[in-house]
Design a protein around this motif. Structure first.
Motif, short mmCIF file in Angstrom:
data_model
loop_
_atom_site.label_atom_id
_atom_site.label_comp_id
_atom_site.label_asym_id
_atom_site.label_seq_id
_atom_site.Cartn_x
_atom_site.Cartn_y
_atom_site.Cartn_z
N ASN A 1 17.52 -37.65 -6.68
CA ASN A 1 17.46 -37.54 -8.14
C ASN A 1 18.32 -36.37 -8.63
OD1 ASN A 1 16.56 -38.12 -10.76
ND2 ASN A 1 15.00 -36.52 -10.60
N GLU A 2 18.20 -35.20 -7.91
CA GLU A 2 19.00 -34.04 -8.29
C GLU A 2 20.49 -34.33 -8.11
OE1 GLU A 2 18.15 -31.34 -9.72
OE2 GLU A 2 16.00 -31.70 -9.72
N SER A 3 20.83 -35.08 -7.08
CA SER A 3 22.23 -35.43 -6.85
C SER A 3 22.77 -36.26 -8.00
CB SER A 3 22.38 -36.18 -5.53
OG SER A 3 21.99 -35.38 -4.44
N GLU A 4 21.93 -37.21 -8.47
CA GLU A 4 22.37 -38.03 -9.61
C GLU A 4 22.55 -37.16 -10.84
OE1 GLU A 4 19.50 -41.07 -10.10
OE2 GLU A 4 19.94 -42.08 -8.19
N VAL A 5 21.57 -36.24 -11.03
CA VAL A 5 21.68 -35.34 -12.20
C VAL A 5 22.91 -34.45 -12.08
CG1 VAL A 5 20.58 -33.40 -13.37
CG2 VAL A 5 19.21 -35.36 -12.64
N LEU A 6 23.13 -33.91 -10.87
CA LEU A 6 24.27 -33.04 -10.67
C LEU A 6 25.58 -33.78 -10.86
CD1 LEU A 6 25.29 -30.24 -9.85
CD2 LEU A 6 25.14 -30.95 -7.46
N GLU A 7 25.63 -35.01 -10.35
CA GLU A 7 26.86 -35.79 -10.51
C GLU A 7 27.14 -36.07 -11.98
OE1 GLU A 7 28.74 -40.06 -8.99
OE2 GLU A 7 26.76 -39.42 -8.31
#
Length: 995
Positions: free
Chosen positions: A306-312
């Motif tokens: 989820n954080e990766s999606e947010v960061l991307e």
């Protein structure tokens, strides 16, 4: 007693699990296979010992039964005992030893007896009961049979030790297994399929939270399994499948605590071939921590995804914001990204116009709804719900705006106004510029309550900050666009100014690279050095500097290449006409190139040298007044002594001549020393650093200083023992000391005390850091202290400034202390003044310690017999002073040389150009007509091997400057002892080659 040689240590620690209480510990070792002999008959005992020795079997002879018991404890393989030793004897010691054996031990005994029938002989029966493992040999015996029986007994004993070792290994393995199970929280079980009973270990009970007992019904354990996991249990089936005890995991609820724990179980079936019964052995262990870790890992992976999606998404948005220069498109991207990041249903951006003084905001972008939904509502009101955001003060987050007292609390605006979008969850984030001014606000809503978390707040605060930067950049871009034309014009003007400075500067400006190649130079190079620009750009820096400065120039280029700037570095550059100019450089590296500015300081250095020389001459002037009186006294001693000698000769009184001649010579030598000192002080020459021993130098100046100071000032020298060497120009050091003493004398108009001290000093890093341009290290210190008027702090702060003086006009140049300070700095040392008005002054001169080769000591001595020529050698003497010439000619005749003489240069040259034999030329330098060097050069045209000895009344070092002497030429300074002249002539004559 038995021989003690080779005895085992049988008194070690008891093997508790191996031995019964009170058992003796017996270990295999050097004595473990020896035979113990107990035989009262000495003849028979000796026979048995010899028999065993011949068979190479180790053995020991015991004197009595207690000795035998002691040797048994020390270690043995068998005991060979004569029955007489056991008759009418207390066998309790032997019985106790046998009873105390370990369970694996059955010690063998061989008894020699006259009657071997055990059933008929009461003794043998008695001994069999006591000894246990006993064999009887009837006398007379066959030696081979006895040896065979002994070897058999030893082999049996050896097998006992081997069995003991296997038992120990088994016991150790069992202990290790038990420890491993307990440490790893592993419980073991045995399932009896036919009975449905389970035998368990203590660790199993602790693992399951059960009372410790050895057996449980399988159904009893089954009830502890969590109902959802019971289908995984297959051991309750009537006919157990082959994989009934395959690896499986299930949860149990511990009966002692009620806690749910994860258990892993695995086992395998074992069939009893004798009974045909099936037993199942297995292990269980707690994997709760592992399961929790796996759950945490899955949760972390989900959060990371989820954080990766947010960061991307943030990265994409940030990149888009950085590239976007249209404010309207920019805020649209921010709003859409915010809706995606917070999972909001609606998002909006309200913009506050730059410079607006009222609270008017304009809707710029909207996502999730039509703009008409806001148009009917009008501008946002500055209420407690909106004010913190629209004023740029803080974030506002509400779990349910419909119940939030900050919103709609006042009539007529109670609750959401009619036609408002259905909003329960609310999040508002201010957008604040770099200057701190509010730019606008981001608003997000959702129909469901409690949809925005603290994380949503943090993410949107970061996005709002990026949006503020992007909006600032967009506005800045517009400003830059508007100012570009003006900026280009200003850049063009600055470029013209820089080019004008480059062209008109009188300093040498240049750009060069790490190889020393000049890339750009200004016109000053041509005006100062004469080289054209094309010539300079084809040259390298080391090729343009003086050869003596080339290596230093390369070192400075290397420092620049390493990133170190150069400040006030001086070297000499060659001019086009072959001369040299001294340039002071400042250079700095940048982007792989070096930018430098140089200033021509040739005239400045020449002026400084002239000032230094004038200061020297001032010091000499100070000297001459004090020395004139002493010099006249010395002349009086010379003339008076010679006058008395002349009178005594006329009277024929020769007995007292030696005393007056010696007095004249002493006065003459002292006068010569004074003359040399004056010449050394007054000559002009560059610094010539040499290893210097300061103590002898200061001591040699004592007479000169006393005359300079006068009778009203007491001089004291305090010279430290073990003073280090330094490296400096000794003449400049003398000049510095003299100037310090003259200043001290002038400060003590009414007389006083002057002290010159020397010592070794170590300046540490802390002190060096507190003083400008001082390096830590070892120094020698020369300290000059007076009891004069002293200085005020203001005067002391300027004492080293050039031309600063407190003396009346005409009595000082103000260069003395500044020259001393300059000399100290050039010698890599420094000078320090300590003074207080009315209490005197101390000047400390610090010079760095020199660790090189020590300065050579001057050898003093006169040979008892003057050397004479070995053959007919001819010396030509050219001297314009008749008395001096006559003395030299007289000495040459006395020594056996053939002497020729000339009164001036032309006369001497005429003789040299003749065919007369001349082996060596002795000539004064200062001659009328032709000087001594001109005569020598002209003579060597016809006589290339002619050796030349120059005589001079000047300081020798000054006369020899600038390569004055060539090979085969030497110099002697007037006045000189005639024996010194004789030695010098002989040395020059004996040299086979011209050096």
């Amino acid at each position: 007693m038995a021989s003690p040689a080779g005895r085992d240590s049988a008194h070690g620690a008891r093997q508790g699990r191996e031995c019964r209480p009170g058992c003796r510990v017996m270990k295999p070792g050097p004595n473990s296979e020896r035979a113990l002999i107990l035989c009262p008959d000495a003849r028979e005992g000796t026979l048995l010992a010899r028999l065993l020795a011949d068979a190479q079997m180790p053995h020991a002879v015991c004197d009595d039964l207690p000795a035998l018991a002691g040797e048994l404890t020390a270690g043995a393989g068998l005991a060979l005992i004569a029955d007489q030793a056991l008759v009418d004897t207390d066998l309790s010691t032997l019985r106790d030893w046998i009873a105390g054996q370990s369970s694996w031990s059955d010690f063998p005994f061989i008894i020699l007896t006259d009657r071997a029938e055990t059933d008929r002989n009461p003794l043998t029966v008695h001994l069999s009961d006591i000894l246990g493992n006993v064999s009887f040999v009837e006398r007379p015996f066959q030696p081979t049979s006895l040896l065979s029986l002994a070897r058999t007994a030893v082999r049996g004993r050896r097998r006992q030790y081997e069995a003991r070792a296997r038992m120990e290994e088994l016991r150790t393995g069992q202990e290790r297994l038990r420890f491993a199970q307990e440490a790893g929280r592993i419980g073991t079980f045995e399932l009896m399929a036919e009975t449905g009973m389970v035998n368990v270990s203590e660790a199993f009970c602790r693992l399951w939270g059960l009372d410790v007992r050895s057996t449980f019904a399988l159904s009893e354990l089954y009830e502890l399994v969590v109902p959802q996991d019971r289908p995984r249990i297959k051991t309750l089936a009537n006919a157990l499948p082959g994989d009934a005890l395959a690896y499986t995991e299930y949860r149990i609820r511990r009966p002692d605590t009620g806690e749910v724990r994860w258990i892993a179980r695995q086992g395998e079936p074992v069939s009893d071939t004798a009974t045909g019964a099936h037993r199942y052995f297995g292990v269980t262990y707690d994997i709760t921590a592992q399961k929790r870790a796996e759950a945490d890992l899955r949760e972390s992976r989900d959060q990371l995804a989820n954080e990766s999606e947010v960061l991307e998404l943030l990265n994409r948005t940030t990149s888009a914001l950085a590239a976007e220069l249209d404010p309207d498109k920019l805020v649209k991207q921010v709003v859409e990204a915010g809706v995606a990041l917070t999972q909001a249903a609606y998002g909006a951006f309200f913009y506050k116009a730059r410079g607006a003084t009222d609270d008017s905001f304009t809707l710029v972008s909207l996502a999730g709804a039509d703009a008409a939904a806001f148009t009917v509502l009008g501008a946002p009101r500055i209420t407690p719900m909106f004010e913190p955001t629209f004023r740029g003060l803080s974030v506002v987050r509400s779990a349910d705006i419909a119940t939030d007292p900050r919103y709609g609390g006042n009539a007529p605006h109670l609750g959401l106004p009619p036609g408002h979008l259905p909003v329960r969850s609310y999040l508002a984030v201010p957008v604040v510029s770099r200057s701190g001014d509010g730019v606008g606000a981001l608003l997000f809503g959702h129909p469901e309550p409690d949809m925005f978390s603290a994380r949503s707040e943090r993410v949107m605060s970061g996005l709002a900050a990026q949006a503020a930067i992007a909006i600032d950049n967009a506005n800045l871009f517009k400003s830059v666009q508007a100012a570009r034309e003006t900026l280009e014009q200003r850049v063009e003007e600055r470029t013209r100014e820089r080019d004008r400075m480059w062209r008109l500067s009188g300093d040498l400006l240049n750009v060069f690279d790490a190889e020393g190649r000049l890339i750009a130079v200004n016109r000053a190079w041509t005006s100062v050095l004469g080289w054209s620009e094309a010539e300079l750009l084809s040259a390298r820096v080391p090729d343009l500097v003086h050869p003596d400065d080339a290596d230093a120039a390369r070192e400075k280029i290397a420092l620049l290449d390493g990133g170190t700037a150069t400040l006030r570095y001086e070297n000499r550059y060659r001019t086009r006409d072959g001369g040299y100019r001294r340039i002071s450089w400042t250079a700095s590296p940048e982007a792989g190139l070096f930018y430098a500015i140089g200033r021509d300081i040739t005239e400045q250095r020449d002026m400084e040298e002239q000032l230094r020389q004038s200061q020297k001459m001032e010091a000499v002037g100070q000297l001459t007044g004090g020395i004139a009186h002493d010099f006249n006294n010395l002349l009086q001693g010379i003339t008076g002594s010679l006058d008395i000698v002349q009178r005594r000769i006329a009277q024929g009184r020769m007995s007292e001549l030696e005393r007056f001649i010696s007095g004249a010579m002493t006065s003459a030598n002292r006068a010569a020393a004074l003359t040399h000192r004056l010449l050394a002080f007054s000559r002009r020459q560059p610094l010539d650093p040499k290893p210097v021993k300061a103590n002898p130098l200061v001591a040699s100046m004592e007479d000169l200083l006393r005359r300079t100071l006068g009778e009203r000032i007491a001089l004291e020298l305090v010279l430290a023992g073990g003073l280090w060497q330094t490296l400096c120009d000794p003449n400049q050091l003398e000049n510095a000391i003299l100037n310090l003493c003259i200043n001290a004398r002038d400060a003590m108009a009414d007389g006083g005390q002057l002290t010159i001290e020397t010592c070794n000093a170590h300046l540490d890093g802390a002190y060096a850091a507190s003083v400008r341009d001082v390096r830590p290290g070892q120094y020698i210190c020369i300290c000059v202290t007076d009891t004069g008027a002293g200085m005020s702090p203001e005067v002391m702060s300027r004492a080293f400034d050039p031309f600063f003086t407190t003396k009346p006009i005409g009595q000082g140049t103000g260069l003395g202390l500044s020259m001393i300070y300059g000399f100290a700095r050039q010698s890599e040392g420094y000078a320090k003044i300590y003074s207080e008005a009315g209490k005197g002054t101390t000047v400390k001169l610090y010079l760095p310690r020199y660790r090189g080769v020590a300065a050579a000591e001057e050898e003093v001595g006169t040979p008892a017999v003057l050397p004479r020529p070995e053959q007919d050698e001819t010396v030509l003497v050219v001297e314009d002073e008749p008395v001096v010439r006559g003395l030299i000619i007289e000495v040459l005749h006395e020594l056996g040389y053939h002497a020729l003489e000339a009164g001036d240069g032309p006369e001497g040259l005429k003789i040299l150009q003749s065919d007369a034999r001349i082996d060596l030329l002795v000539t004064d330098i200062g001659l009328p007509g032709l000087n001594g060097r001109q005569i020598a050069d002209a003579a060597r045209a016809a006589r290339p091997d002619l050796r030349v000895l120059f005589m001079t009344g000047y300081a020798e070092n000054a006369a020899m400057a600038n390569g004055f002497l060539e090979p085969g030429m030497e110099m002697i300074t007037k006045p000189f002892p005639l024996d010194a002249l004789a030695l010098r002539l002989r040395e020059m004559m004996e040299r086979a080659e011209i050096r």
